[in-house]
Design a protein around this motif. Sequence first.
Motif, PDB file in Angstrom:
ATOM      1  N   THR A  43      -0.622 -45.235  16.239  1.00 56.60           N
ATOM      2  CA  THR A  43       0.630 -44.756  16.816  1.00 56.60           C
ATOM      3  C   THR A  43       1.788 -45.536  16.214  1.00 56.60           C
ATOM      4  OG1 THR A  43      -0.509 -44.268  18.892  1.00 56.60           O
ATOM      5  CG2 THR A  43       1.902 -44.341  18.940  1.00 56.60           C
ATOM      6  N   THR A  44       2.733 -44.810  15.623  1.00 56.33           N
ATOM      7  CA  THR A  44       3.973 -45.412  15.147  1.00 56.33           C
ATOM      8  C   THR A  44       5.107 -44.911  16.034  1.00 56.33           C
ATOM      9  OG1 THR A  44       4.286 -43.630  13.528  1.00 56.33           O
ATOM     10  CG2 THR A  44       3.129 -45.613  12.779  1.00 56.33           C
ATOM     11  N   GLN A  45       6.333 -45.175  15.626  1.00 56.55           N
ATOM     12  CA  GLN A  45       7.468 -44.830  16.485  1.00 56.55           C
ATOM     13  C   GLN A  45       7.568 -43.325  16.718  1.00 56.55           C
ATOM     14  OE1 GLN A  45      11.195 -46.305  15.041  1.00 56.55           O
ATOM     15  NE2 GLN A  45      12.282 -45.872  16.929  1.00 56.55           N
ATOM     16  N   ASN A  46       7.227 -42.547  15.711  1.00 57.35           N
ATOM     17  CA  ASN A  46       7.447 -41.102  15.827  1.00 57.35           C
ATOM     18  C   ASN A  46       6.180 -40.265  15.766  1.00 57.35           C
ATOM     19  OD1 ASN A  46      10.308 -41.500  15.793  1.00 57.35           O
ATOM     20  ND2 ASN A  46      10.200 -41.756  13.567  1.00 57.35           N
ATOM     21  N   LYS A  47       5.049 -40.847  15.342  1.00 61.09           N
ATOM     22  CA  LYS A  47       3.863 -40.019  15.107  1.00 61.09           C
ATOM     23  C   LYS A  47       2.606 -40.699  15.603  1.00 61.09           C
ATOM     24  CE  LYS A  47       5.583 -37.576  10.986  1.00 61.09           C
ATOM     25  NZ  LYS A  47       5.342 -37.286   9.549  1.00 61.09           N
ATOM     26  N   GLU A  48       1.592 -39.845  15.822  1.00 62.40           N
ATOM     27  CA  GLU A  48       0.246 -40.325  16.099  1.00 62.40           C
ATOM     28  C   GLU A  48      -0.687 -39.738  15.046  1.00 62.40           C
ATOM     29  OE1 GLU A  48      -0.909 -39.217  20.006  1.00 62.40           O
ATOM     30  OE2 GLU A  48       0.162 -40.869  20.986  1.00 62.40           O
ATOM     31  N   ARG A  49      -1.594 -40.552  14.550  1.00 61.04           N
ATOM     32  CA  ARG A  49      -2.566 -40.101  13.564  1.00 61.04           C
ATOM     33  C   ARG A  49      -3.959 -40.478  14.042  1.00 61.04           C
ATOM     34  NH1 ARG A  49      -0.393 -36.643   9.607  1.00 61.04           N
ATOM     35  NH2 ARG A  49       1.637 -37.437   8.953  1.00 61.04           N
ATOM     36  N   ASP A  50      -4.879 -39.526  13.995  1.00 60.34           N
ATOM     37  CA  ASP A  50      -6.263 -39.771  14.378  1.00 60.34           C
ATOM     38  C   ASP A  50      -7.148 -39.770  13.141  1.00 60.34           C
ATOM     39  OD1 ASP A  50      -5.613 -39.936  17.023  1.00 60.34           O
ATOM     40  OD2 ASP A  50      -6.098 -37.856  17.490  1.00 60.34           O
ATOM     41  N   PHE A  51      -8.060 -40.759  13.069  1.00 61.16           N
ATOM     42  CA  PHE A  51      -9.012 -40.864  11.972  1.00 61.16           C
ATOM     43  C   PHE A  51     -10.421 -40.906  12.557  1.00 61.16           C
ATOM     44  CE2 PHE A  51      -5.073 -42.771  10.546  1.00 61.16           C
ATOM     45  CZ  PHE A  51      -4.902 -42.223   9.282  1.00 61.16           C
ATOM     46  N   SER A  52     -11.323 -40.168  11.933  1.00 64.07           N
ATOM     47  CA  SER A  52     -12.687 -40.101  12.468  1.00 64.07           C
ATOM     48  C   SER A  52     -13.679 -39.924  11.321  1.00 64.07           C
ATOM     49  CB  SER A  52     -12.803 -38.951  13.475  1.00 64.07           C
ATOM     50  OG  SER A  52     -12.568 -37.718  12.822  1.00 64.07           O
ATOM     51  N   MET A  53     -14.933 -39.654  11.703  1.00 65.91           N
ATOM     52  CA  MET A  53     -16.027 -39.428  10.738  1.00 65.91           C
ATOM     53  C   MET A  53     -16.314 -40.674   9.898  1.00 65.91           C
ATOM     54  SD  MET A  53     -16.944 -36.211  11.175  1.00 65.91           S
ATOM     55  CE  MET A  53     -16.382 -34.601  11.659  1.00 65.91           C
ATOM     56  N   PHE A  54     -16.234 -41.856  10.509  1.00 65.97           N
ATOM     57  CA  PHE A  54     -16.590 -43.085   9.799  1.00 65.97           C
ATOM     58  C   PHE A  54     -18.093 -43.328   9.947  1.00 65.97           C
ATOM     59  CE2 PHE A  54     -12.144 -43.816  11.013  1.00 65.97           C
ATOM     60  CZ  PHE A  54     -11.590 -44.189   9.804  1.00 65.97           C
ATOM     61  N   ASP A  80      -3.061 -57.325  13.193  1.00 65.40           N
ATOM     62  CA  ASP A  80      -2.721 -58.556  13.910  1.00 65.40           C
ATOM     63  C   ASP A  80      -2.159 -59.614  12.964  1.00 65.40           C
ATOM     64  OD1 ASP A  80      -2.827 -60.157  16.388  1.00 65.40           O
ATOM     65  OD2 ASP A  80      -4.265 -61.364  15.275  1.00 65.40           O
ATOM     66  N   VAL A  81      -2.822 -59.807  11.827  1.00 67.55           N
ATOM     67  CA  VAL A  81      -2.367 -60.813  10.868  1.00 67.55           C
ATOM     68  C   VAL A  81      -0.977 -60.466  10.349  1.00 67.55           C
ATOM     69  CG1 VAL A  81      -2.761 -61.740   8.553  1.00 67.55           C
ATOM     70  CG2 VAL A  81      -4.639 -61.603  10.162  1.00 67.55           C
ATOM     71  N   THR A  82      -0.779 -59.206   9.961  1.00 66.60           N
ATOM     72  CA  THR A  82       0.505 -58.810   9.372  1.00 66.60           C
ATOM     73  C   THR A  82       1.627 -58.886  10.394  1.00 66.60           C
ATOM     74  OG1 THR A  82      -0.691 -57.306   7.896  1.00 66.60           O
ATOM     75  CG2 THR A  82       1.681 -57.020   8.072  1.00 66.60           C
ATOM     76  N   LEU A  83       1.393 -58.353  11.578  1.00 70.06           N
ATOM     77  CA  LEU A  83       2.443 -58.372  12.599  1.00 70.06           C
ATOM     78  C   LEU A  83       2.805 -59.794  13.006  1.00 70.06           C
ATOM     79  CD1 LEU A  83       1.324 -55.378  14.813  1.00 70.06           C
ATOM     80  CD2 LEU A  83       3.566 -55.635  13.777  1.00 70.06           C
ATOM     81  N   VAL A 131       3.295 -53.145   9.825  1.00 73.53           N
ATOM     82  CA  VAL A 131       4.362 -53.662  10.674  1.00 73.53           C
ATOM     83  C   VAL A 131       5.008 -52.554  11.505  1.00 73.53           C
ATOM     84  CG1 VAL A 131       6.291 -53.392   9.070  1.00 73.53           C
ATOM     85  CG2 VAL A 131       6.250 -55.342  10.627  1.00 73.53           C
ATOM     86  N   ASP A 132       4.762 -51.286  11.156  1.00 73.93           N
ATOM     87  CA  ASP A 132       5.327 -50.174  11.923  1.00 73.93           C
ATOM     88  C   ASP A 132       4.391 -49.682  13.025  1.00 73.93           C
ATOM     89  OD1 ASP A 132       7.529 -50.273  10.352  1.00 73.93           O
ATOM     90  OD2 ASP A 132       7.087 -48.480   9.170  1.00 73.93           O
ATOM     91  N   ILE A 133       3.156 -50.156  13.036  1.00 75.80           N
ATOM     92  CA  ILE A 133       2.178 -49.673  14.015  1.00 75.80           C
ATOM     93  C   ILE A 133       2.494 -50.253  15.393  1.00 75.80           C
ATOM     94  CG2 ILE A 133      -0.245 -49.796  14.711  1.00 75.80           C
ATOM     95  CD1 ILE A 133      -1.000 -49.565  11.797  1.00 75.80           C
ATOM     96  N   GLN A 134       2.605 -49.369  16.371  1.00 73.55           N
ATOM     97  CA  GLN A 134       2.915 -49.802  17.725  1.00 73.55           C
ATOM     98  C   GLN A 134       1.692 -49.811  18.633  1.00 73.55           C
ATOM     99  OE1 GLN A 134       6.181 -47.343  19.061  1.00 73.55           O
ATOM    100  NE2 GLN A 134       7.665 -48.614  17.987  1.00 73.55           N
ATOM    101  N   LYS A 135       0.680 -49.045  18.267  1.00 77.89           N
ATOM    102  CA  LYS A 135      -0.538 -49.032  19.067  1.00 77.89           C
ATOM    103  C   LYS A 135      -1.717 -48.694  18.161  1.00 77.89           C
ATOM    104  CE  LYS A 135      -0.214 -47.171  23.168  1.00 77.89           C
ATOM    105  NZ  LYS A 135      -0.182 -46.149  24.245  1.00 77.89           N
ATOM    106  N   PHE A 181      16.632 -51.727   6.375  1.00 71.50           N
ATOM    107  CA  PHE A 181      17.063 -53.125   6.237  1.00 71.50           C
ATOM    108  C   PHE A 181      15.953 -54.070   6.696  1.00 71.50           C
ATOM    109  CE2 PHE A 181      19.217 -57.009   7.503  1.00 71.50           C
ATOM    110  CZ  PHE A 181      20.208 -57.155   6.545  1.00 71.50           C
ATOM    111  N   LYS A 182      15.349 -53.754   7.827  1.00 73.66           N
ATOM    112  CA  LYS A 182      14.263 -54.586   8.350  1.00 73.66           C
ATOM    113  C   LYS A 182      13.058 -54.556   7.417  1.00 73.66           C
ATOM    114  CE  LYS A 182      10.836 -54.403  12.040  1.00 73.66           C
ATOM    115  NZ  LYS A 182      10.435 -53.729  13.286  1.00 73.66           N
ATOM    116  N   ALA A 183      12.697 -53.360   6.936  1.00 73.38           N
ATOM    117  CA  ALA A 183      11.555 -53.260   6.020  1.00 73.38           C
ATOM    118  C   ALA A 183      11.797 -54.060   4.750  1.00 73.38           C
ATOM    119  CB  ALA A 183      11.287 -51.795   5.690  1.00 73.38           C
ATOM    120  N   GLN A 184      13.030 -53.999   4.260  1.00 75.97           N
ATOM    121  CA  GLN A 184      13.360 -54.752   3.047  1.00 75.97           C
ATOM    122  C   GLN A 184      13.257 -56.248   3.317  1.00 75.97           C
ATOM    123  OE1 GLN A 184      13.742 -53.111   0.399  1.00 75.97           O
ATOM    124  NE2 GLN A 184      14.276 -54.696  -1.048  1.00 75.97           N
TER     125      GLN A 184
END
Length: 1166
Positions: free
Chosen positions: A238-249, A264-267, A218-222, A839-842
């Motif tokens: 991409t979240t509000q404050n950070k970007e994380r890259d995942f590779s080597m799949f 998509d389902v969760t959001l 629910v925190d993922i923006q992109k 509060f929102k997460a709760q």
Amino acid sequence: MWLKPEEVLLKNALKLWVTQKSSCYFILQRRRGHGEGGGRLTGRLVGALDAVLDSNARVAPFRILLQVPGSQVYSPIACGELLSGSDVYWAIATGATLEEINQHWDWLEQNLLHTLSVFDNKDDIASFVKGKVKALIAEETSSRLAEQEEEPEKFREALVKFEARFNFPEAEKLVTYYSCCCWKGRVPRQGWLYLSINHLCFYSFFLGKELKLVVPWVDIQKLERTSNVFLTDTIRITTQNKERDFSMFLNLDEVFKIMEQLADVTLRRLLDNEVFDLDPDLQEPSQITKRDLEARAQNEFFRAFFRLPRQERLHAVVDCSLWTPFSRCHTVGRMFASDRYVCFASKEDGCCNVILPLREVVSIEKMEDTSLLPNPIIISIRSKMAFQFIELKDRESLVEGLLVRLKQVHANRPVHYDTSQDEDMTSPVFHSTSMCSDHKFGDLEMVSSQNSEESDKEKSPRLHPEALISVFQQAGSQSPDSRMSREQIKISLWNDHFVEYGRTVCMFRTEKIRKLVAMGIPESLRGKLWLLFSDAVTDLASHPGYYGNLVEESMGKCCLVTEEIERDLHRSLPEHPAFQNETGIAALRRVLTAYAHRNPKIGYCQSMNILTSVLLLYAKEEEAFWLLVAVCERMLPDYFNHRVIGAQVDQSVFEELIKEHLPELAEHMNDLSALASISLSWFLTLFLSIMPLESAVSVVDCFFYDGIKAIFQLGLAVLEANAQGLCSSKDDGQALMVLSRFLDHVKNEDSPGPPIGSHHAFFADDQEPYPGTDIADLIRDSYEKFGDQSVEQIEHLRCKHRIRVLQGHEDTTKQNVLRVVIPEVSILPEDLEELYDLFKAQSLHVSHREHMMSCYWEQPRPMAPRHDPSRPYAEQYRIDARQFAHLFQLVSPWTCGAHTEILAERTFRLLDDNMDHLIEFKAFVSCLDVMYNGEMNEKIKLLYRLHIPPALTENDRDSQSPLKNPLLSTSRPLVFGKSNGDATDYQKQLKQMIKDLAKEKDKTEKELPKMSQREFIQFCKTLYSMFHEDPEENDLYQAIATVTTLLLQIGEVGQRSSSSGSCSQECGEELQASALFPEQDSVFADASPGRTTQDSQTFPEEAEGDWTVSLEHILASLLTEQSLVNFFEKPLDIKSKLENAKINQYSLKTLEMSRQSQPELKLGNL
């Protein structure tokens, strides 16, 4: 199947079961009437009882009971009845067959029977067996979930590691896992990516360093595929404050699709629950698997490609070939079999598509298997056409499933035949002229309310019987001969097409029909073909009389929706004569009101009136209603609600398509959102509101055939045609004028009717002449230049941009809430942001967890909505008492050990003004602001209010006082002993403080009720709990003991004064001065939670009711002790609490388990 043992007390025993086997601890029984060949009356009665029960309530024919001899209570459970004797019974297993139940019996004999003899205590035997059975159930459940994966053993091992590493609640289901690298700057960390129903988690342990990453979906923006300097293909989160890259799949495509589905389902479930209905297979998140998500993606594509109802569920997708008579060969493609449809799509895009509603199917037959026609089947439809499919794998099971669903469809909705001879239906176009399509169009038409029984016809409201355009033509405005001849040519072309490709909803849909649609549908056929292309004709045929009943139910009712409809009725195509009189207006009113009554989630939204007006021009009233249903619920999902999420998602997709297809224009216009806002009406009204009507209906033709793709490509064509003007425009206003002027001069040379004046034109005709554009040329260009977008690509882009749009709404909500709250509290804005996120997460996380646990452990029960996007910004997120208690534990400075949860409950009751058992963020943060930043008198006032009604109730869990009797009644004098031996008389000082506070209170607010003795005891207990582990703990205990004694004496003096009739204001003068030793005042020194309530009940209720102290008494008394003043006035740091809360907000496993075993709330220290 093993059962979770539970106790159910039965009062009587009916002879419903027959014992088959028994031992000293277990009994195997058979349901009477099951497997009995004879005709005994009892067996027949029991069998009849089981037969009439609902399938979910039917009793299994075999069961195993655990018996504990010698007990005086009867407790069989699950589906069971009483056995003779005075023993306790638990049903621990059931079976559908004798073989299944015997396997459970053998396991019990081999593994438990001999072990139980070593126990002496009967309770130990029951506990041991029940624990063992629960363990078997847990193992069976995890094994069942693991077996759904490709490698069950590896998945089971990964599940154990996931649970150990992240300590989530048991309901947090692991969906799948992958080995990959997580990039931190330029440094890759090899580890494991775990994808669960609510979180993306990464774990790495490399060179002694452990890395844990937890990102709620629910925190993922992109979520996007990208590349960096080292790798060509990575997945970026991409979240509000950070970007994380995942590779080597190993298979990056698969990973990305699963992540996209989960996000998509969760959001949509959590943030778009206003209109989003989850697929049935995903209703229980704790049971979701990777296969379920892959199936959902396939379902979404299937429904979007063929534009079918959202309820349609795909059962099979098989490769096959379909005989296409127009090409005299078999066309390779895939068959899609769903609940109510059989569809075919060729592998070559656009070559041939077929939609076969099962209600139109007469038979499904297997043909003889030959070398030329391997595994063939024939599907015959009512219009005397037959479709031959060959090369079907697993033909037997496919045909069996199709026949079952065909039988079900015809049983649920019997076929109605229309024998009336409508003029439209017997026109040359729809008259049969070939063997393959010699059934007139009317036979597959719906049975409207006109064709219902006579009694229904009399009751039904009077509906308009034909399309409005056939009635309302301007007198003397006949089209030129050339235009009429063009219309006749189009009709002839369509007639030829119907002969070769079919004339019903089951027609072959090829590139040829697309070209005919792009040329413009003849006006006499337009409404009928809209019904076919959208498949609204099937809905209409399946619901005879439905619209008439809706109109009857909805008309005459007055509400906000009907007021909005009435306001917009005369704004709907006012330039057309059909809507300049009551006939057209009344039909429009009925359709819009009936739809709002059918679908209250959507109700009525602006732009629906314009669309419905055009539908009524070309279709009968009932047909227009079902066309509106198709557009709102299938073709433009989520468009028509108060947030227009669907339209905004497509706007965002349109921006990306502009960048891809018109890069020069995108480069010149730095902010494409301006173009998106300009084009919003293009999508909402299908160009009807910004283009002359005779031209815009050609756009609607393409829309009904090709869906939203037609609007995307036409929008790109419009922008390309005006690229030069847009690039030279200086601002958004000028760009809007360029586009509006162009669209207002789009003409339709082939329209047989007179031009309809446009009320939306920006420019008068007396300006310099503007070159017009023919709509047919514009549509042709759109197909040739921008028609390469596939449905799959568009759906992928929608999924990608839906995340951004939903998070944009969340950011807007957050900023609006904070703008309201910031001026009213002293908490810093950055801290308020973090509080809002918690509060929102709760609100989202805990309410969803409750739903999961209720699905897993018990029957789902209706819950009040925690997130409601339709409410005002400040009220969209709310939390209940349990959620509040957990948040209170995390961020409140008033932690009182085990007493914290009780204080949280009272705080929640105090804040719940409207008694709906939910509180909003503003109320929560205002309370927290007093705790952290309030003056001492504000904090004491809050504590005081927490210990009087409504916060403190008669049924409060801690309502019984732990205080000993002697301490509640004391005649010790009011003089306080000091550590240095000096004595100070506070009599005059206290009286003056009380008077001053009382005067100030009268000026500002309503007087608070006085506190009774029981409430005062709870107040004192809270204070003692708050001082625990404070550095000045001893001094605080001594000070509060002194103040407590003083207040007890004040209350008693007031009680005596009240009973003797003297004035309570003079009670202070009666206090005597004498020495008081601090060591004698440990009021709670020997208080014990285990004390009985006998002591607290020694005082008669009338005496306790008269004993009172006021807020002023308490505040004045507390001010006499400097250590207490220091405690309440010391600065408190909220930042450290927030940091700790962010770390601990997911550590809920122990908490969840305790909540399952206890009905009341038990919170531990976090």
